[in-house]
Design an enzyme around this catalytic site. Structure first.
Site, PDB file in Angstrom:
ATOM      1  N   TYR A 144      -3.251   5.081   8.686  1.00 36.35           N
ATOM      2  CA  TYR A 144      -2.594   3.886   8.335  1.00 36.35           C
ATOM      3  C   TYR A 144      -1.509   3.334   9.358  1.00 36.35           C
ATOM      4  O   TYR A 144      -0.406   3.806   8.909  1.00 36.35           O
ATOM      5  CB  TYR A 144      -2.230   3.853   6.826  1.00 36.35           C
ATOM      6  CG  TYR A 144      -2.097   2.459   6.348  1.00 36.35           C
ATOM      7  CD1 TYR A 144      -2.942   1.539   6.098  1.00 36.35           C
ATOM      8  CD2 TYR A 144      -0.747   2.057   6.302  1.00 36.35           C
ATOM      9  CE1 TYR A 144      -2.718   0.212   5.613  1.00 36.35           C
ATOM     10  CE2 TYR A 144      -0.630   0.585   5.501  1.00 36.35           C
ATOM     11  CZ  TYR A 144      -1.690  -0.175   5.265  1.00 36.35           C
ATOM     12  OH  TYR A 144      -1.325  -1.350   4.740  1.00 36.35           O
ATOM     13  N   TYR A 203       0.863  -1.236   0.115  1.00 35.23           N
ATOM     14  CA  TYR A 203      -0.107  -0.005   0.025  1.00 35.23           C
ATOM     15  C   TYR A 203       0.788   1.244  -0.012  1.00 35.23           C
ATOM     16  O   TYR A 203       1.867   1.248   0.497  1.00 35.23           O
ATOM     17  CB  TYR A 203      -0.998  -0.030   1.073  1.00 35.23           C
ATOM     18  CG  TYR A 203      -1.793   1.262   1.276  1.00 35.23           C
ATOM     19  CD1 TYR A 203      -2.636   1.298   0.206  1.00 35.23           C
ATOM     20  CD2 TYR A 203      -2.014   1.933   2.319  1.00 35.23           C
ATOM     21  CE1 TYR A 203      -3.589   2.480   0.282  1.00 35.23           C
ATOM     22  CE2 TYR A 203      -3.091   2.835   2.524  1.00 35.23           C
ATOM     23  CZ  TYR A 203      -3.660   3.213   1.329  1.00 35.23           C
ATOM     24  OH  TYR A 203      -4.595   4.363   1.253  1.00 35.23           O
TER      25      TYR A 203
END
Ligand code: NAI
Length: 271
Positions: free
Chosen positions: A166, A156
């Site tokens: 995140y 990612y």
């Protein structure tokens, strides 16, 4: 014979692993699955009971066949712990060899915490189950991979740019995974002739992504606003990219991070 693929990290029909399995099956591959121990029984039972039948339908109308599901725990590597080497050993006994290895798993127990508030244990757990798990998986499966074998993992963009929410060391874990992709491409290429690539995928509402709650929706909206293609990424598109990377069409591609539908660096739009 068609290619045989082992896909680690499928526990339902929502994630990238399932989509990759379908794309590989549609291309004629035989599918083996590794499912996390706590999810193993329910996944196998649901599969047997036909719960996933509708989403097993392939473009030609046939149903994806999963030859076998193996319990897998990506955090343990020593013989005492139902580890990945045991799974590799079982696959070897059952099928002899594989051609394609897919790593579609991650876990960050403190993903909802900013990095600044992440504990050492949380950080190490994220790296252990999301990054080292790939090193270990490849190490144990490489010896049973046929020449010209290929492996694919999922990463990612938070590895290289700051993506708020995140957390928990997951951004660090993805940075490690991407760096390892290069090093392992070299090592496994030289030693086993195996290719190693990773796909940097856009956000998907998978079970794992639910851990960060509404943040996934924000990430999807942000990507939609800033990506060159203004549509929501489908898991199938990532599945097809993985099938390409695993196929002979990509026979000279190794050590790469393939971007799927992420936002461009130069845009300024915010949600
Ligand atoms: P998912 O929930 O379908 O897949 C994650 C899998 O990891 C689950 O099946 C879970 O059981 C398994 N797992 C967790 N800890 C494990 C362990 N210790 N041992 C074995 N298995 C374990 O979710 P998703 O999102 O499809 O994740 C697949 C990959 O895609 C992950 O690497 C994730 O980081 C990556 N990815 C996901 C994005 C998203 O927005 N959902 C975006 C970019 C990458």
């Amino acid at each position: 014979r068609g290619k045989r693929a082992f896909i680690a990290g499928i526990a339902d029909n929502n994630g990238y692993g399932w989509a990759i399995a379908k794309s590989l099956a549609a291309a004629g591959a035989e599918i083996l699955v590794g499912t996390w121990v706590p999810a193993f029984n329910i996944f196998e039972t649901n599969l047997r009971r036909g719960i996933f039948d509708e989403s097993r339908i392939l473009p030609d109308g046939s149903l994806m066949n999963i030859c076998k599901v193996y319990p897998l725990d990506a955090v343990y590597d020593t013989p005492q712990d139902v580890p990945q080497d045991e799974v590799a050993e079982s696959v070897k006994e059952d099928f002899g060899s594989i051609d394609i290895l897919v790593h579609s798993l991650a876990n960050g127990p403190e993903v909802t915490k900013p990095l600044l508030e992440t504990s050492r244990n949380g950080y190490l757990a994220a790296v252990s189950s999301s990054s080292y798990s790939f090193v270990s998986l490849l190490k144990h499966f490489a010896p049973l991979m046929n020449p010209c074998g290929a492996s694919v993992s999922l990463t990612y963009i938070a590895s290289e740019r700051c993506i708020p929410r995140y957390g928990g060391g997951m951004s660090s874990a993805k940075a490690a995974l991407e760096s390892d992709t290069k090093v392992l491409a070299f090592e496994a290429g030289r030693r086993h002739g195996i290719r190693v690539n990773t796909i940097s995928a856009g956000s998907l509402r998978s079970r794992a992504a639910k851990a960060i709650g509404a943040a996934v929706d924000e990430m999807i909206d942000y990507t939609l606003m800033n990506a060159p293609l203004q549509k929501e990424l489908s898991a199938e598109e990532v599945g097809n990219a993985a099938a390409f990377l695993a196929s002979p069409l990509a026979s000279a591609i190794t050590g790469t991070v393939l971007f799927k539908f992420v936002e461009m660096t130069t845009t300024t739009t915010t949600p």
